[in-house]
Scaffold this motif. Structure first.
Motif, PDB file in Angstrom:
ATOM      1  N   ALA A  53       0.841  -1.203   0.000  1.00 36.97           N
ATOM      2  CA  ALA A  53       0.000   0.000   0.000  1.00 36.97           C
ATOM      3  C   ALA A  53       0.875   1.252   0.000  1.00 36.97           C
ATOM      4  O   ALA A  53       0.631   2.198  -0.756  1.00 36.97           O
ATOM      5  N   ALA A  54       1.905   1.269   0.833  1.00 37.95           N
ATOM      6  CA  ALA A  54       2.808   2.421   0.895  1.00 37.95           C
ATOM      7  C   ALA A  54       3.536   2.604  -0.429  1.00 37.95           C
ATOM      8  O   ALA A  54       3.703   3.722  -0.923  1.00 37.95           O
ATOM      9  N   TRP A  55       3.949   1.504  -1.032  1.00 35.75           N
ATOM     10  CA  TRP A  55       4.653   1.571  -2.314  1.00 35.75           C
ATOM     11  C   TRP A  55       3.728   2.094  -3.412  1.00 35.75           C
ATOM     12  O   TRP A  55       4.078   2.995  -4.155  1.00 35.75           O
ATOM     13  N   ALA A  56       2.533   1.533  -3.512  1.00 37.69           N
ATOM     14  CA  ALA A  56       1.597   1.918  -4.569  1.00 37.69           C
ATOM     15  C   ALA A  56       1.087   3.342  -4.387  1.00 37.69           C
ATOM     16  O   ALA A  56       0.786   4.017  -5.366  1.00 37.69           O
ATOM     17  N   ASP A  57       0.995   3.794  -3.134  1.00 38.76           N
ATOM     18  CA  ASP A  57       0.476   5.133  -2.864  1.00 38.76           C
ATOM     19  C   ASP A  57       1.519   6.233  -3.012  1.00 38.76           C
ATOM     20  O   ASP A  57       1.160   7.401  -3.063  1.00 38.76           O
ATOM     21  N   SER A  58       2.789   5.867  -3.080  1.00 42.46           N
ATOM     22  CA  SER A  58       3.799   6.917  -3.211  1.00 42.46           C
ATOM     23  C   SER A  58       3.684   7.534  -4.605  1.00 42.46           C
ATOM     24  O   SER A  58       3.507   6.826  -5.593  1.00 42.46           O
ATOM     25  N   PRO A  59       3.752   8.869  -4.694  1.00 46.51           N
ATOM     26  CA  PRO A  59       3.554   9.545  -5.987  1.00 46.51           C
ATOM     27  C   PRO A  59       4.480   9.050  -7.083  1.00 46.51           C
ATOM     28  O   PRO A  59       4.038   8.851  -8.214  1.00 46.51           O
ATOM     29  N   SER A  60       5.744   8.816  -6.767  1.00 49.20           N
ATOM     30  CA  SER A  60       6.667   8.390  -7.823  1.00 49.20           C
ATOM     31  C   SER A  60       6.287   7.020  -8.375  1.00 49.20           C
ATOM     32  O   SER A  60       6.344   6.792  -9.578  1.00 49.20           O
ATOM     33  N   ASN A  61       5.883   6.094  -7.507  1.00 46.82           N
ATOM     34  CA  ASN A  61       5.488   4.768  -7.971  1.00 46.82           C
ATOM     35  C   ASN A  61       4.146   4.810  -8.679  1.00 46.82           C
ATOM     36  O   ASN A  61       3.933   4.118  -9.670  1.00 46.82           O
ATOM     37  N   SER A  62       3.242   5.630  -8.178  1.00 49.18           N
ATOM     38  CA  SER A  62       1.942   5.762  -8.823  1.00 49.18           C
ATOM     39  C   SER A  62       2.111   6.312 -10.242  1.00 49.18           C
ATOM     40  O   SER A  62       1.499   5.826 -11.188  1.00 49.18           O
ATOM     41  N   ASP A  63       2.974   7.325 -10.379  1.00 55.82           N
ATOM     42  CA  ASP A  63       3.249   7.886 -11.703  1.00 55.82           C
ATOM     43  C   ASP A  63       3.886   6.833 -12.603  1.00 55.82           C
ATOM     44  O   ASP A  63       3.560   6.736 -13.783  1.00 55.82           O
ATOM     45  N   ARG A  64       4.794   6.054 -12.033  1.00 53.38           N
ATOM     46  CA  ARG A  64       5.470   5.011 -12.814  1.00 53.38           C
ATOM     47  C   ARG A  64       4.474   3.951 -13.273  1.00 53.38           C
ATOM     48  O   ARG A  64       4.536   3.486 -14.407  1.00 53.38           O
ATOM     49  N   LEU A  65       3.543   3.588 -12.393  1.00 54.39           N
ATOM     50  CA  LEU A  65       2.522   2.611 -12.777  1.00 54.39           C
ATOM     51  C   LEU A  65       1.651   3.156 -13.905  1.00 54.39           C
ATOM     52  O   LEU A  65       1.302   2.433 -14.842  1.00 54.39           O
ATOM     53  N   ASP A  66       1.304   4.443 -13.836  1.00 57.87           N
ATOM     54  CA  ASP A  66       0.518   5.062 -14.912  1.00 57.87           C
ATOM     55  C   ASP A  66       1.305   5.051 -16.216  1.00 57.87           C
ATOM     56  O   ASP A  66       0.755   4.778 -17.285  1.00 57.87           O
ATOM     57  N   GLU A  67       2.606   5.333 -16.124  1.00 57.54           N
ATOM     58  CA  GLU A  67       3.459   5.322 -17.306  1.00 57.54           C
ATOM     59  C   GLU A  67       3.530   3.920 -17.917  1.00 57.54           C
ATOM     60  O   GLU A  67       3.442   3.746 -19.130  1.00 57.54           O
ATOM     61  N   ILE A  68       3.668   2.915 -17.072  1.00 54.30           N
ATOM     62  CA  ILE A  68       3.716   1.531 -17.553  1.00 54.30           C
ATOM     63  C   ILE A  68       2.388   1.156 -18.208  1.00 54.30           C
ATOM     64  O   ILE A  68       2.365   0.539 -19.277  1.00 54.30           O
ATOM     65  N   ARG A  69       1.287   1.537 -17.580  1.00 58.16           N
ATOM     66  CA  ARG A  69      -0.040   1.248 -18.129  1.00 58.16           C
ATOM     67  C   ARG A  69      -0.203   1.889 -19.512  1.00 58.16           C
ATOM     68  O   ARG A  69      -0.658   1.245 -20.456  1.00 58.16           O
ATOM     69  N   GLU A  70       0.204   3.157 -19.650  1.00 59.51           N
ATOM     70  CA  GLU A  70       0.106   3.848 -20.943  1.00 59.51           C
ATOM     71  C   GLU A  70       0.978   3.168 -21.996  1.00 59.51           C
ATOM     72  O   GLU A  70       0.562   3.017 -23.149  1.00 59.51           O
ATOM     73  N   THR A  71       2.165   2.758 -21.611  1.00 53.77           N
ATOM     74  CA  THR A  71       3.064   2.070 -22.539  1.00 53.77           C
ATOM     75  C   THR A  71       2.450   0.748 -23.002  1.00 53.77           C
ATOM     76  O   THR A  71       2.496   0.413 -24.190  1.00 53.77           O
ATOM     77  N   LEU A  72       1.866   0.009 -22.071  1.00 54.87           N
ATOM     78  CA  LEU A  72       1.232  -1.262 -22.436  1.00 54.87           C
ATOM     79  C   LEU A  72       0.063  -1.043 -23.401  1.00 54.87           C
ATOM     80  O   LEU A  72      -0.122  -1.819 -24.343  1.00 54.87           O
ATOM     81  N   ILE A  73      -0.702   0.004 -23.172  1.00 53.35           N
ATOM     82  CA  ILE A  73      -1.829   0.310 -24.068  1.00 53.35           C
ATOM     83  C   ILE A  73      -1.311   0.625 -25.467  1.00 53.35           C
ATOM     84  O   ILE A  73      -1.847   0.133 -26.464  1.00 53.35           O
ATOM     85  N   LYS A  74      -0.238   1.434 -25.550  1.00 50.33           N
ATOM     86  CA  LYS A  74       0.348   1.767 -26.861  1.00 50.33           C
ATOM     87  C   LYS A  74       0.838   0.503 -27.563  1.00 50.33           C
ATOM     88  O   LYS A  74       0.629   0.324 -28.762  1.00 50.33           O
ATOM     89  N   HIS A  75       1.504  -0.378 -26.807  1.00 54.53           N
ATOM     90  CA  HIS A  75       2.000  -1.619 -27.406  1.00 54.53           C
ATOM     91  C   HIS A  75       0.846  -2.512 -27.843  1.00 54.53           C
ATOM     92  O   HIS A  75       0.936  -3.183 -28.873  1.00 54.53           O
ATOM     93  N   ASP A  76      -0.232  -2.509 -27.084  1.00 49.63           N
ATOM     94  CA  ASP A  76      -1.403  -3.306 -27.447  1.00 49.63           C
ATOM     95  C   ASP A  76      -1.976  -2.828 -28.773  1.00 49.63           C
ATOM     96  O   ASP A  76      -2.322  -3.633 -29.638  1.00 49.63           O
ATOM     97  N   VAL A  77      -2.052  -1.512 -28.945  1.00 48.09           N
ATOM     98  CA  VAL A  77      -2.553  -0.947 -30.206  1.00 48.09           C
ATOM     99  C   VAL A  77      -1.639  -1.333 -31.355  1.00 48.09           C
ATOM    100  O   VAL A  77      -2.097  -1.743 -32.427  1.00 48.09           O
ATOM    101  N   LYS A  78      -0.311  -1.235 -31.135  1.00 48.60           N
ATOM    102  CA  LYS A  78       0.641  -1.610 -32.171  1.00 48.60           C
ATOM    103  C   LYS A  78       0.532  -3.092 -32.522  1.00 48.60           C
ATOM    104  O   LYS A  78       0.610  -3.469 -33.693  1.00 48.60           O
TER     105      LYS A  78
END
Length: 100
Positions: A53-78
């Protein structure tokens, strides 16, 4: 079943320590978590949950998770586009083989 308390009715998540003869890092992590759980008067499960919970709630990790999610979506489209192109190539190949 969701239960905020502890015990048999509470939510559970099984942990499997993969430590062994040659994996000192896993063994060290397990010992660290066990010690922290004891110090914080929690179960190992509760300690792990708090750490995640502490890891996922930290802003840097949350931003990183969003970045990973966006990258996966782009790769899925490709990948979808590549699959469509491959399908068209197969259709052309099959059409050419049918003509000959």
């Amino acid at each position: 079943m969701t239960n905020d308390g502890m015990g048999r009715g509470s939510d559970q998540f099984g942990w499997r320590w993969l430590g062994g003869k040659n994996d000192e890092w896993i063994d060290a992590c397990a010992k660290e978590i066990e010690a922290a759980a004891k110090k914080n008067n929690r179960s190992i499960n509760a300690e792990m949950k708090a750490r995640f919970a502490a890891w996922a709630d930290s802003p840097s990790n949350s931003d990183r998770l969003d970045e990973i999610r966006e990258t996966l979506i782009k790769h899925d489209v490709k990948l979808d586009k590549l699959a469509d192109m491959l399908g068209k190539l197969c259709e052309v190949k099959n059409a050419n083989q049918t003509r000959t």
